[in-house]
Design a protein around this motif. Structure first.
Motif: not given
Length: 109
Positions: A63-81
């Motif tokens: 919740v702290r990370d969300i409030r501070q905008g500390s995002f780290s967008p990530s992409l995972y590829l595979g059978s369930k991308s």
């Protein structure tokens, strides 16, 4: 123990977040449990107070990370991308990280 308030002791730990918090994905809940060292399939009745405290701390940190905008967008590829606003460490290393959620979504599509 507020996160599991009014939940049956037989309920799995991963249900804490999706039953009690609107807008919190099952994937995000599993990640918090993983980072807390917990099995997401563990029945709530088997979780100690210390373990519940770790889960609460993991939730508070997210919740702290969300409030501070500390995002780290990530992409995972595979059978369930999939893509997510934060790393999903229980899936291993991300195939791609980006400072922009839009970029990760574009690459996903």
């Amino acid at each position: 123990e507020d996160l599991a308030k009014d939940m049956p002791k037989s309920a799995q730990a991963n249900k804490i977040f999706i039953r009690n918090l609107t807008g919190f994905s099952p994937l995000a809940g599993r990640e918090i449990l993983f980072l807390s060292g917990m099995d997401p399939d563990c029945p709530l009745g088997q979780i100690t107070k210390e373990e519940m405290d770790r889960i609460q701390e993991g939730f508070d940190n997210r919740v702290r990370d969300i409030r501070q905008g500390s995002f780290s967008p990530s992409l995972y590829l595979g059978s369930k991308s999939l893509y997510h606003a934060f790393p999903v460490t229980y899936l291993g290393n991300a195939d791609q990280s980006s400072p922009s959620m839009s970029r990760v979504m574009d690459d996903y599509l």
